[in-house]
Design a protein around this motif. Structure first.
Motif, PDB file in Angstrom:
ATOM      1  N   ARG A  43       0.863  -1.180   0.000  1.00 41.23           N
ATOM      2  CA  ARG A  43       0.000   0.000   0.000  1.00 41.23           C
ATOM      3  C   ARG A  43       0.898   1.227   0.000  1.00 41.23           C
ATOM      4  N   GLN A  44       0.816   2.009  -1.005  1.00 37.77           N
ATOM      5  CA  GLN A  44       1.642   3.212  -1.154  1.00 37.77           C
ATOM      6  C   GLN A  44       3.120   2.902  -0.896  1.00 37.77           C
ATOM      7  N   ASP A  52       4.313   0.658   1.108  1.00 35.04           N
ATOM      8  CA  ASP A  52       4.534  -0.026   2.390  1.00 35.04           C
ATOM      9  C   ASP A  52       4.046  -1.465   2.287  1.00 35.04           C
ATOM     10  N   LEU A  53       4.754  -2.377   2.964  1.00 32.95           N
ATOM     11  CA  LEU A  53       4.340  -3.782   2.958  1.00 32.95           C
ATOM     12  C   LEU A  53       3.539  -4.095   4.220  1.00 32.95           C
ATOM     13  N   LEU A  54       2.368  -4.660   4.012  1.00 35.82           N
ATOM     14  CA  LEU A  54       1.522  -5.044   5.140  1.00 35.82           C
ATOM     15  C   LEU A  54       1.407  -6.566   5.165  1.00 35.82           C
TER      16      LEU A  54
END
Lengths: 187, 273
Positions: free
Chosen positions: B224-225, B227-229
């Motif tokens: 997401r944008q 970033d890793l979630l």
């Protein structure tokens, strides 16, 4: 009527969710005054900050001689800007895009609150809109509002009057039990 | 109205379409996960815990064992790839770990060296012969039986499968493993390493393990944008009415916590599972 009295009335009325619309010129003063007043009324609190580091909020609250024993923070900005991250009462979120982490950490911090009743201050909806698209933000506000309603936690969503697009304001109006647009800010 | 023509009483509509009697569950005690599983993993199920590198498989598996041990069960962890001493060192970095669980025998950690000692062989590596396979199955069975273990993790089943000669042997191995573990009432997680493939979703390297396992829990990452979630999704779980929604997983001071993932917050074409 002042913001503080309107918030007090909203809590008394049994509201779950209030949107507090604050003008940009005295946003900082007003929001911190609201929190200080609530803490003074023997409520515990969780301050979710997206617009300024929690250390900064703590400093300003101390200057107001507010009791911070039962105030905890979810800080969504310090790790992004390289601020201090050592405060034990604060949960630092990796990135302001990690919106689910806010819900999760509010739940964890609620277990640490000593007071019988508590509030969540969400500062601010506009801060989040810098990092997330409108549709993500709308979904998040919807989930946040309903989660807090289920938990029966009094939640204030702060928004800067001049920076809130009509589309977002419409969502906030729909979700909130009341819209607080105080006058003087004293009281 | 003529006798015998009274209208039938409407039967109450059951809200749970499955109806029936639910199976007894083994709670994970992981915040949010038992809700996804409608109470926990059905006791005796052997499930694949699949995911890519860094998706949190080992942490989740360990917490499953530790939480069981804290609640009076006996748990076993069999590491096929790492020495048990190294695993223990890593465990001590978690706030939810307690050394006394190991000293009191509630949490038992084995590595391949220990298994080889039990088998009385110097090394069990390279390609397994049918005899080796029998010996290994026997060793796992002995450990579970001896300790009366109710929770087991094998980390990783992929490493074991690499030693088996063909897909038929893999199927046979996992089927028989699951069979005896189920008889013992031992709830098991088999850690399965997967690779990123944008075109197809895989749950294992060999593509056999998921068909034999009772359940598949998929760990992954979404972007997401930038970033890793970390995410989790329960693909299948025999004997449980479970959520199939993708959830976010986060490591907190009290252990892992799971919350539903926002639907719009997943970038198309950038999903790594």
């Amino acid at each position: 009527m002042s913001y503080q009295s309107e918030v007090r009335d909203s809590i008394k009325a049994g509201d779950s969710l209030a949107t507090v619309v604050v003008p940009a010129n005295n946003y900082r003063e007003l929001t911190l005054d609201i929190v200080a007043k609530l803490l003074g009324s023997k409520l515990g609190g969780i301050y979710v900050t997206t617009s300024r580091p929690s250390t900064h909020v703590v400093k300003e609250m101390k200057a107001r001689k507010a009791s911070l024993n039962d105030l905890y923070f979810v800080d969504m900005i310090s790790l992004t800007v390289g601020g201090e991250t050592g405060d034990p009462r604060t949960v630092f979120i990796d990135s302001p895009t990690m919106l689910e982490s806010v819900l999760l950490n509010i739940g964890l911090l609620e277990r640490r609150i000593k007071a019988k009743r508590h509030f969540v201050m969400f500062d601010s909806v506009n801060g989040l809109s810098i990092y997330s698209e409108m549709r993500v933000l709308k979904e998040f506000m919807n989930v946040l509002a309903n989660t807090m309603r289920l938990r029966r936690t009094y939640t204030m969503m702060l928004t800067v009057d001049e920076q809130t697009p009509p589309e977002l304001e419409a969502v906030l109006v729909t979700l909130s039990d009341c819209m607080i647009r105080g006058g003087t800010g004293d009281g | 109205m003529a006798r015998g023509t009274e209208p039938m009483k409407p039967t109450a509509v059951k809200l749970d379409p499955r109806g029936g009697r639910p199976r007894e569950k083994s709670k994970t005690y992981i915040e949010g996960m038992d809700r996804m599983l409608n109470g926990g993993i059905p006791i005796g199920n052997t499930s694949l815990l699949a995911g890519t590198v860094g998706s949190g498989k080992t942490t989740l598996a360990m917490e499953f064992l530790i939480n069981g041990a804290k609640n009076g069960e006996t748990a076993c962890y069999i590491s096929v790839t790492e020495p048990s001493s190294k695993m223990l060192e890593n465990l001590r970095t978690y706030g939810f770990f307690d050394d006394s669980l190991v000293t009191e025998g509630k949490l038992n950690i084995f590595d391949l060296g220990i298994i080889n000692d039990r088998l009385g062989v110097e090394r069990l590596d390279g390609s397994y012969s049918p005899k080796d396979m029998e010996a290994l199955l026997g060793a796992f069975e002995d450990i579970v039986d001896e300790l009366q273990a109710t929770r087991l993790v094998i980390d990783s089943i992929t490493a074991v499968c690499y030693q088996l000669p063909d897909r038929g042997s893999i199927r046979n191995f996992i089927f028989r493993l699951g069979q005896f573990l189920s008889t013992f009432g031992c709830t098991t997680l088999l850690i399965s390493e997967t690779v990123v493939d944008a075109a197809t979703q895989t749950y294992s390297i060999f593509g056999v393990e998921e068909a034999v396992a009772d359940g598949v829990i998929l760990m992954g990452n979404v972007q997401r944008q930038g970033d890793l979630l970390r995410t989790m999704q329960i693909v299948k779980m025999r004997g449980a009415k479970h959520s199939r929604a993708r959830h976010l997983v986060e490591l907190t001071p009290i252990g892992l916590s799971v919350v539903p993932l926002l639907k719009w917050g997943q970038e198309t074409g950038a999903v790594y599972s």
